[in-house]
Write an enzyme that holds these catalytic residues in place. Sequence first.
Site, PDB file in Angstrom:
ATOM      1  N   MET A  45      52.082  37.817  50.618  1.00 48.63           N
ATOM      2  CA  MET A  45      51.853  37.180  51.909  1.00 48.63           C
ATOM      3  C   MET A  45      52.269  38.141  53.016  1.00 48.63           C
ATOM      4  O   MET A  45      53.352  38.036  53.598  1.00 48.63           O
ATOM      5  CB  MET A  45      52.642  35.863  52.025  1.00 48.63           C
ATOM      6  CG  MET A  45      52.270  35.095  53.280  1.00 48.63           C
ATOM      7  SD  MET A  45      53.017  33.466  53.363  1.00 48.63           S
ATOM      8  CE  MET A  45      54.723  33.908  53.639  1.00 48.63           C
ATOM      9  N   PRO A  46      51.408  39.123  53.324  1.00 50.37           N
ATOM     10  CA  PRO A  46      51.755  40.081  54.374  1.00 50.37           C
ATOM     11  C   PRO A  46      51.909  39.396  55.730  1.00 50.37           C
ATOM     12  O   PRO A  46      51.122  38.528  56.091  1.00 50.37           O
ATOM     13  CB  PRO A  46      50.588  41.065  54.380  1.00 50.37           C
ATOM     14  CG  PRO A  46      49.561  40.535  53.465  1.00 50.37           C
ATOM     15  CD  PRO A  46      50.118  39.381  52.724  1.00 50.37           C
ATOM     16  N   HIS A  47      52.951  39.796  56.423  1.00 53.35           N
ATOM     17  CA  HIS A  47      53.213  39.268  57.763  1.00 53.35           C
ATOM     18  C   HIS A  47      54.201  40.187  58.468  1.00 53.35           C
ATOM     19  O   HIS A  47      54.820  41.039  57.841  1.00 53.35           O
ATOM     20  CB  HIS A  47      53.787  37.842  57.686  1.00 53.35           C
ATOM     21  CG  HIS A  47      55.086  37.765  56.958  1.00 53.35           C
ATOM     22  ND1 HIS A  47      55.157  37.765  55.571  1.00 53.35           N
ATOM     23  CD2 HIS A  47      56.357  37.710  57.401  1.00 53.35           C
ATOM     24  CE1 HIS A  47      56.429  37.711  55.205  1.00 53.35           C
ATOM     25  NE2 HIS A  47      57.180  37.682  56.294  1.00 53.35           N
ATOM     26  N   ALA A  48      54.313  40.001  59.759  1.00 57.19           N
ATOM     27  CA  ALA A  48      55.281  40.748  60.569  1.00 57.19           C
ATOM     28  C   ALA A  48      55.960  39.752  61.507  1.00 57.19           C
ATOM     29  O   ALA A  48      55.636  38.567  61.521  1.00 57.19           O
ATOM     30  CB  ALA A  48      54.570  41.850  61.359  1.00 57.19           C
TER      31      ALA A  48
END
Length: 147
Positions: free
Chosen positions: A65-68
Site C-alpha cells: 500500500m504505497p503512500h506518503a
Amino acid sequence: MRLRDYFPDGAIAIENAVKDWQQAIDFSMEALLKQHYITHEYIDAIKASTLNHGPYYILAPGVAMPHARPENGALKTGLSLVLLNHSVLFPACDEPVKLLIGLSAANSDAHIGAIQALSELLCEEENINRLLTANSEAQLRNIIAEA
C-alpha cells in the site's frame, strides 16, 4: 463510506508487467494523479521514502500500500488498486508484490475510514487470494464492492 466509495473512476486496473518497482508505484498512483487526488510530488515522496526506509508499506505477502505523508502532495483522500500479472520486487525486500493499493490521505485523520474499510477486506486471507488471482478489472471491482 463504503470501501468502493474511496476509489475514483479508473482507479482499479490490471497491468501486465512493470519494468521495476518505480514503475509499479507510477501505475498504482496514476488514477489518483489524473483525478487530482495527489500531485507528482506525492509520487516522488513515495519513491524517495522507499529508497531511504525500504518498502514499509508492504502489508501482506504480495500486497503493498504505497503512500506518503499528506503534506507531500495529497489533495483528497482516495484509494487505487493495481494488480500486476507479473510481480515486482521492491528494494531490500525478498517478497514479490503483485497487488498495489495506492493511498492518498488529505490529512492525518482522513485516511482512517479508508484504512478501516480496507482492513475489513484484507483481514480475510480468502479475500486477499481472490484479489491476487482476479482475471479482470470487473472482478476486482466486484470484490471491492462486496466489502
